[in-house]
Design an enzyme around this catalytic site. Structure first.
Site, mmCIF file in Angstrom:
data_model
loop_
_atom_site.group_PDB
_atom_site.id
_atom_site.type_symbol
_atom_site.label_atom_id
_atom_site.label_comp_id
_atom_site.label_asym_id
_atom_site.label_seq_id
_atom_site.Cartn_x
_atom_site.Cartn_y
_atom_site.Cartn_z
ATOM 1 N N TYR A 145 -0.816 57.814 112.141
ATOM 2 C CA TYR A 145 -1.875 58.794 111.881
ATOM 3 C C TYR A 145 -3.164 58.088 111.478
ATOM 4 O O TYR A 145 -4.253 58.411 111.961
ATOM 5 C CB TYR A 145 -1.422 59.746 110.773
ATOM 6 C CG TYR A 145 -2.452 60.770 110.347
ATOM 7 C CD1 TYR A 145 -2.630 61.936 111.089
ATOM 8 C CD2 TYR A 145 -3.238 60.578 109.221
ATOM 9 C CE1 TYR A 145 -3.570 62.889 110.706
ATOM 10 C CE2 TYR A 145 -4.174 61.513 108.827
ATOM 11 C CZ TYR A 145 -4.337 62.674 109.573
ATOM 12 O OH TYR A 145 -5.266 63.609 109.204
ATOM 13 N N ASP A 279 7.136 57.073 96.350
ATOM 14 C CA ASP A 279 5.858 57.520 95.791
ATOM 15 C C ASP A 279 4.734 57.489 96.813
ATOM 16 O O ASP A 279 3.731 58.171 96.666
ATOM 17 C CB ASP A 279 5.441 56.606 94.617
ATOM 18 C CG ASP A 279 5.925 57.138 93.274
ATOM 19 O OD1 ASP A 279 6.208 58.346 93.182
ATOM 20 O OD2 ASP A 279 6.002 56.336 92.328
#
Length: 323
Positions: A145, A279
């Protein structure tokens, strides 16, 4: 009517017009920020498959826009990106190339594309600014992306140098608000947490937040971003991108974001952090100095107020919200 009044009408095509930011722009325009010389056209994937060059060109020839806000993209949260980096790269490269080239071929005067702070290098100094986009690889979790979005900046430069096109891009920090994708598995962190709190409240169970809660993010309310998009479309003349963000001092941790949602939805249960979950990037603090140079007095909606409004919208529209 606008031509008779001496105004040159603008036809503004918004791709991804039914998504989070598209809906926000539509609302802001409808609520009085639109102008008499502007005609707004909001389109979605139902109107054309933007990965298909012929369908994209046909869309542009049908609507004949003078200006474009390009929001359409394959998007998703951390865990969807990790699973489908190739898909994110291929689909977004096709979409962006088709939109920008159709805009060039049909004589569009200006395109404003939407990037993301995740495009910045993983190893960098903070705060990040517009000059640092291409200084190193992005975080490995969403390289597909990120590189696809970076290429919009490359294309904008190319269209300007070769053809004189005024194509530019904005780089928002984490956007949230009404009409977001509240999917727990594939959505972004804030809408995912809102959905989790809603369900935990219904079932009387604990709220489990994925990760340690320590990563820090700058969140921008979609309605604030929409107002800034209008300013960029009308007033910002640079080809170089601009970061649209709250200040560095407004960065919050995922724990603080979760606590704001808990408070907004009056959740009384236990808050648990599942530290076996990733995370992602610890922080990507962005500088809004360039924005503040142009708009020193722009007022952002306070984070907790924006969270409260978004939670209220989700609760009221639960049956039909994307989830």
């Amino acid at each position: 009517m606008t031509e008779a009044a001496g105004l040159v009408p603008r036809r503004i095509l918004v791709t991804g017009g039914t998504g989070l930011v598209g809906r926000a722009i539509e609302k802001v325009v409808a609520d009085g920020e639109g102008r008499l010389d502007e005609e707004w056209i909001f389109v979605s994937s139902r109107d054309a498959d933007l990965t298909n060059a012929a369908e994209t060109k046909a869309l542009f020839e049908k609507h004949k826009p003078t200006h474009v806000i390009h929001l359409a993209a394959m998007v998703g949260g951390l865990f969807k990106n990790i699973r489908f980096n190739l898909d994110f790269w291929r689909r977004n490269i096709h979409i962006n190339d088709n939109v920008l080239h159709s805009a060039y071929e049909t004589g569009v005067q200006k395109v404003v594309s939407c990037l993301s702070t995740c495009i910045f290098p993983d190893k960098t100094t903070y705060p990040i600014n517009e000059s640092m986009i291409h200084n190193g690889p992005p975080h490995s979790s969403n390289f597909g992306y990120s590189y696809a979005k970076r290429m919009i900046d490359i294309q904008n430069r190319g269209y300007f140098e070769q053809h004189g096109c005024r194509f530019t891009a904005v780089i928002p920090t984490n956007v949230f608000g009404p009409h977001d994708n509240f999917n727990i598995e594939d959505g972004h962190v804030l809408p995912g947490l809102i959905h989790k709190v809603y369900l935990a409240k219904q079932t009387g169970s604990a709220l489990t937040v994925w990760g340690t809660g320590k990563p820090r993010r700058q969140f921008i309310y979609s309605l604030d971003l929409a107002r800034l998009f209008l300013w960029v479309l009308r007033e910002y003349d640079e080809v170089e991108p601009i970061i649209l963000s709250v200040g560095e001092e407004d960065e919050v941790s995922i724990r603080e974001a979760a606590e704001a949602i808990v408070e907004a939805m009056d959740f009384r249960g236990e808050l648990v952090f599942d530290t076996t979950k990733a995370d992602g990037q610890f922080k990507k603090t962005a500088s809004n100095a360039k924005l503040r140079h142009y708009l020193p007095s722009f007022q952002f909606t306070p984070f907790r107020q924006a969270v409260k409004e978004t939670c209220a919208w989700f609760s009221a529209n639960y049956a039909n919200a994307r989830k």
